[in-house]
Design a protein around this motif. Sequence first.
Motif, PDB file in Angstrom:
ATOM      1  N   HIS A 241      68.249 -50.922 -19.000  1.00 47.00           N
ATOM      2  CA  HIS A 241      67.873 -50.586 -17.620  1.00 47.00           C
ATOM      3  C   HIS A 241      66.846 -49.463 -17.643  1.00 47.00           C
TER       4      HIS A 241
ATOM      5  N   ARG B  50      63.478 -37.377 -11.783  1.00 45.17           N
ATOM      6  CA  ARG B  50      63.972 -38.760 -11.869  1.00 45.17           C
ATOM      7  C   ARG B  50      64.809 -39.024 -13.122  1.00 45.17           C
TER       8      ARG B  50
ATOM      9  N   GLU C  18      58.748 -45.963 -19.049  1.00 41.65           N
ATOM     10  CA  GLU C  18      58.481 -46.821 -20.190  1.00 41.65           C
ATOM     11  C   GLU C  18      59.412 -46.465 -21.339  1.00 41.65           C
ATOM     12  N   THR C  19      59.363 -47.287 -22.389  1.00 45.47           N
ATOM     13  CA  THR C  19      60.224 -47.071 -23.552  1.00 45.47           C
ATOM     14  C   THR C  19      59.396 -46.680 -24.769  1.00 45.47           C
TER      15      THR C  19
ATOM     16  N   PRO D 214      64.146 -47.546 -15.415  1.00 43.23           N
ATOM     17  CA  PRO D 214      63.719 -47.376 -14.025  1.00 43.23           C
ATOM     18  C   PRO D 214      62.233 -47.706 -13.834  1.00 43.23           C
ATOM     19  N   GLU D 215      61.907 -48.182 -12.666  1.00 42.21           N
ATOM     20  CA  GLU D 215      60.518 -48.505 -12.327  1.00 42.21           C
ATOM     21  C   GLU D 215      59.633 -47.276 -12.523  1.00 42.21           C
ATOM     22  N   GLY D 216      58.471 -47.490 -13.127  1.00 40.40           N
ATOM     23  CA  GLY D 216      57.528 -46.398 -13.364  1.00 40.40           C
ATOM     24  C   GLY D 216      57.769 -45.649 -14.662  1.00 40.40           C
TER      25      GLY D 216
ATOM     26  N   GLU E 142      68.097 -41.004 -13.145  1.00 38.59           N
ATOM     27  CA  GLU E 142      68.091 -42.441 -12.831  1.00 38.59           C
ATOM     28  C   GLU E 142      68.356 -43.279 -14.076  1.00 38.59           C
TER      29      GLU E 142
END
Length: 166
Positions: free
Chosen positions: A91, A46, A97-98, A93-95, A49
């Motif tokens: 932005h 992923r 974290e930062t 992506p879902e799922g 993304e």
Amino acid sequence: MKYAKPMMPDSIKTVNDRLVVGMKANMSFKTMQQETGNLARQFMPRRNEISSRIGTHVFSIQDFGDFLLKNITALTEFEKWVGVEVSNFDHVPEGMETLVLKAGTYAVFTYKGAMQDVSKFKQSIFKDWLPNSNYQLDARAHFEILPENYSKDLHATEEDFWIPIK
């Protein structure tokens, strides 16, 4: 290929904050190998993304908090991240974290050798080099920067270990 004990870091670098988007999990030293593999298998497909990505490298990050080296055991828990560097957190992506890798000074050690010897190499940094250096371990995340095509070839791997120092 036999690993070389780190007598000196390859470099000492002072860096600014680095922004990371990725995935994390809590784990112990005992479960780290298996759980890191699971985390990488979730994240790596992923990674593209992430639209604000900088470069093609991937971070493997260990956040130990304020641990003391002398208190570490196989069951010591910490936060493990696999992620990529980004220019901003606009932005995510879902799922995912930062994380902000805090600015500071790092001793950078390059490891070349068999995967089976990586833990011995890392131990020698903390048991041999650090106590005999003019530095102390700083309470910031430790990380490795891996190339896009990184492969954990069991006989010939290469990675850079960034150890926070003060």
